[in-house]
Design a protein around this motif. Structure first.
Motif, PDB file in Angstrom:
ATOM      1  N   LYS A  78       0.928  -1.132   0.171  1.00 59.96           N
ATOM      2  CA  LYS A  78       0.057  -0.191   0.028  1.00 59.96           C
ATOM      3  C   LYS A  78       0.880   1.205   0.006  1.00 59.96           C
ATOM      4  CE  LYS A  78      -3.786  -2.386   0.572  1.00 59.96           C
ATOM      5  NZ  LYS A  78      -4.779  -2.527  -0.417  1.00 59.96           N
ATOM      6  N   PRO A  79       0.549   2.247  -0.737  1.00 59.60           N
ATOM      7  CA  PRO A  79       1.225   3.402  -1.069  1.00 59.60           C
ATOM      8  C   PRO A  79       1.228   4.119   0.707  1.00 59.60           C
ATOM      9  CG  PRO A  79      -0.882   3.776  -2.030  1.00 59.60           C
ATOM     10  CD  PRO A  79      -0.711   2.322  -1.592  1.00 59.60           C
ATOM     11  N   ILE A  80       2.318   4.884   0.823  1.00 59.89           N
ATOM     12  CA  ILE A  80       2.717   5.385   2.287  1.00 59.89           C
ATOM     13  C   ILE A  80       2.465   6.902   1.774  1.00 59.89           C
ATOM     14  CG2 ILE A  80       3.571   5.988   4.151  1.00 59.89           C
ATOM     15  CD1 ILE A  80       4.509   2.945   4.043  1.00 59.89           C
ATOM     16  N   ARG A  81       1.750   7.903   2.471  1.00 58.33           N
ATOM     17  CA  ARG A  81       1.787   9.169   2.329  1.00 58.33           C
ATOM     18  C   ARG A  81       2.947   9.925   2.855  1.00 58.33           C
ATOM     19  NH1 ARG A  81      -4.267  11.476   3.037  1.00 58.33           N
ATOM     20  NH2 ARG A  81      -4.585   9.223   3.800  1.00 58.33           N
TER      21      ARG A  81
END
Length: 81
Positions: A78-81
């Motif tokens: 999952k992309p991390i901001r």
């Protein structure tokens, strides 16, 4: 290296195939004992080469599966901001 053990029924079939090959290809007959000795010799000589090739093929397959698994795992991140 541990010698290859072939079940007796299969060995008898292979011996018959060797005898048929000799007759078809060389118009010569070979007895049961000679065919069995030839089979034993060929197994002894060829087994290490065949085994090593099988290991190489298995290694290649496992490496390909691991690469595909690694790609699948990256796709799950999952992309991390």
């Amino acid at each position: 290296m541990i010698p290859i053990k072939i079940p007796r029924e299969e060995k008898l079939e292979i011996i018959a195939n060797i005898q048929n090959h000799f007759y078809r290809e060389m118009s010569d007959e070979i007895g049961d004992l000679a065919a069995e000795n030839l089979l034993d010799f060929m197994l002894k000589e060829l087994s290490p080469h065949i085994y090593n090739q099988a290991i190489k093929d298995a290694r290649t397959t496992v490496e390909q599966k691991m690469m595909a698994l690694e790609e699948d795992l990256y796709a799950l991140e999952k992309p991390i901001r």
